[in-house]
Enzyme design. Structure first.
Site, mmCIF file in Angstrom:
data_model
loop_
_atom_site.group_PDB
_atom_site.id
_atom_site.type_symbol
_atom_site.label_atom_id
_atom_site.label_comp_id
_atom_site.label_asym_id
_atom_site.label_seq_id
_atom_site.Cartn_x
_atom_site.Cartn_y
_atom_site.Cartn_z
ATOM 1 N N ASN A 9 0.852 -0.947 -0.344
ATOM 2 C CA ASN A 9 -0.067 0.195 -0.048
ATOM 3 C C ASN A 9 1.150 1.690 -0.238
ATOM 4 O OD1 ASN A 9 -1.622 1.605 0.148
ATOM 5 N ND2 ASN A 9 -2.440 1.317 2.402
ATOM 6 N N TRP A 10 1.215 1.659 -0.842
ATOM 7 C CA TRP A 10 1.611 2.961 -1.316
ATOM 8 C C TRP A 10 1.185 4.298 -0.962
ATOM 9 C CZ3 TRP A 10 3.925 2.261 -6.916
ATOM 10 C CH2 TRP A 10 4.479 0.904 -6.826
ATOM 11 N N LYS A 11 0.277 4.158 -0.053
ATOM 12 C CA LYS A 11 -0.499 5.666 -0.269
ATOM 13 C C LYS A 11 0.151 6.262 -0.870
ATOM 14 C CE LYS A 11 0.300 3.525 4.481
ATOM 15 N NZ LYS A 11 -0.001 3.719 6.429
ATOM 16 N N HIS A 96 -10.176 0.771 4.883
ATOM 17 C CA HIS A 96 -7.937 1.064 5.845
ATOM 18 C C HIS A 96 -8.571 2.136 6.810
ATOM 19 C CE1 HIS A 96 -4.330 2.557 6.540
ATOM 20 N NE2 HIS A 96 -4.050 1.380 5.395
ATOM 21 N N GLU A 98 -6.989 4.689 8.036
ATOM 22 C CA GLU A 98 -7.403 6.200 7.113
ATOM 23 C C GLU A 98 -8.325 6.780 7.354
ATOM 24 O OE1 GLU A 98 -3.077 5.792 5.690
ATOM 25 O OE2 GLU A 98 -1.953 4.727 7.741
ATOM 26 N N GLU A 168 -5.958 -5.118 10.776
ATOM 27 C CA GLU A 168 -4.510 -4.298 10.967
ATOM 28 C C GLU A 168 -4.760 -3.277 11.909
ATOM 29 O OE1 GLU A 168 -2.585 -3.008 7.114
ATOM 30 O OE2 GLU A 168 -4.431 -1.607 7.282
ATOM 31 N N GLY A 174 2.250 1.801 10.696
ATOM 32 C CA GLY A 174 3.633 2.978 10.510
ATOM 33 C C GLY A 174 4.262 3.633 12.009
ATOM 34 N N SER A 214 3.153 -2.688 10.560
ATOM 35 C CA SER A 214 4.191 -2.669 10.819
ATOM 36 C C SER A 214 5.477 -3.609 9.966
ATOM 37 C CB SER A 214 4.760 -1.823 11.975
ATOM 38 O OG SER A 214 4.505 -0.290 12.926
ATOM 39 N N GLY A 235 2.174 -1.344 4.581
ATOM 40 C CA GLY A 235 2.953 0.397 3.957
ATOM 41 C C GLY A 235 4.665 0.376 3.941
ATOM 42 N N GLY A 236 4.498 1.334 4.891
ATOM 43 C CA GLY A 236 6.464 1.847 4.948
ATOM 44 C C GLY A 236 7.322 1.021 4.125
HETATM 45 C C1 PEP Z 1 -0.678 0.267 6.203
HETATM 46 O O1 PEP Z 1 -1.100 1.190 5.936
HETATM 47 O O2 PEP Z 1 -1.584 -0.787 5.665
HETATM 48 C C2 PEP Z 1 0.242 -0.481 6.516
HETATM 49 C C3 PEP Z 1 0.054 -1.575 7.167
HETATM 50 O O3 PEP Z 1 0.760 0.523 6.469
HETATM 51 P P1 PEP Z 1 2.733 0.260 8.167
HETATM 52 O O4 PEP Z 1 3.656 -0.941 6.927
HETATM 53 O O5 PEP Z 1 4.035 1.454 7.356
HETATM 54 O O6 PEP Z 1 2.896 0.200 9.778
#
Ligand code: PEP
Length: 256
Positions: A9-11, A96, A98, A168, A174, A214, A235-236
């Protein structure tokens, strides 16, 4: 047996050139076959077509980070599921945290999006998960159950063949804090049992349940070794090809 899946997920990150380059590197260096681990990336909307051109004909699938429930209409700034299909998406992330937090998406909105995405033949990745205070308050299962029932109301098991759940925990997204494999497994197993009660053993056993929060190359293997963890939403750590590809390899290693 379920084939694990790793989704990046490149957000709201990267430029168009960076997105194309990252997709190209992932495609070219991927050394795990799609029947071992499925791989997809979800760039921001404006880059979907450019990334699709880079990925076309290869093993890495394209996904989007959201989609509206209406096929078209006066919805300024939104993008329909049909449009996502039109630009080559196979996956769409819905609900999600966010979007729940910053766009005030409700379980009802999310339910309409899930139906619209599945109706268009997209594989819908439905995100659920509790906040830190909810976990501390001992209501993790209530929250996850509410999110699942809200989003899946009225859908039959057959209609949900293309449904994927991403557990999640919001406190792990994050933040660098990851649920321990045992903690994540408990919730994944709860989700699978909930699905079994609703749709039966066969449908529940087929359901892919990703972990997100994470995920890094050094924790993917132990997470993937858990019976009900079928890969990750990342994500990251999906913003660098080397780390992302290592996560894919570790997802495979964890299942061996
Ligand atoms: C996400 O945005 O779905 C996520 C899991 O982010 P991260 O891996 O950065 O915690």
């Amino acid at each position: 047996m379920r084939t694990p899946l790793v989704v990046g997920n490149w957000k709201m990150h990267l430029s168009r050139d960076e997105a194309g380059a990252l997709a190209g590197e992932i495609r070219n260096k991927l050394d795990i076959s799609p029947d071992q681990v499925g791989v997809a990336v979800c760039p921001p909307f404006p880059y979907l077509s450019a990334v699709h051109a880079v990925l076309a004909g290869g093993p890495v699938a394209l996904g989007a980070q959201d989609g509206h429930w209406a096929p078209q209409g006066a919805y300024t700034g939104w993008v329909s599921m049909q449009m996502l299909v039109d630009v080559g998406c196979r996956y769409v992330i819905i609900g999600h945290s966010e979007r729940r937090q910053f766009a005030q998406e409700t379980d009802t909105d999310i339910g309409k999006k899930v139906k619209a995405g599945l109706g268009q033949g997209l594989a819908v990745i439905l995100c659920v998960g509790e906040t830190g205070p909810e976990r501390d308050g001992g209501i993790t299962y209530d929250v996850v159950m509410r999110q699942l029932s809200g989003a899946l109301e009225g859908l039959s098991g057959a209609e949900c063949d293309n449904l994927i759940i991403a557990y999640e925990p919001v406190w792990a997204i994050g933040t660098g804090k990851t649920a321990t494999p045992a903690m994540a497994q408990e919730v994944h197993s709860f989700i699978r049992s909930w699905m079994e009660k609703r749709w039966g053993f066969g449908a529940a056993q087929k359901l892919i349940i990703l972990y997100g929060g994470s995920v890094k190359p050094d924790n993917m293997r132990t997470l993937a070794a858990m019976h009900d963890i079928d890969g990750a939403l990342v994500g990251g750590a999906s913003l660098g090809a080397q780390g992302f590809l290592e996560i894919v390899r570790q997802a495979d290693a964890g299942k061996r």
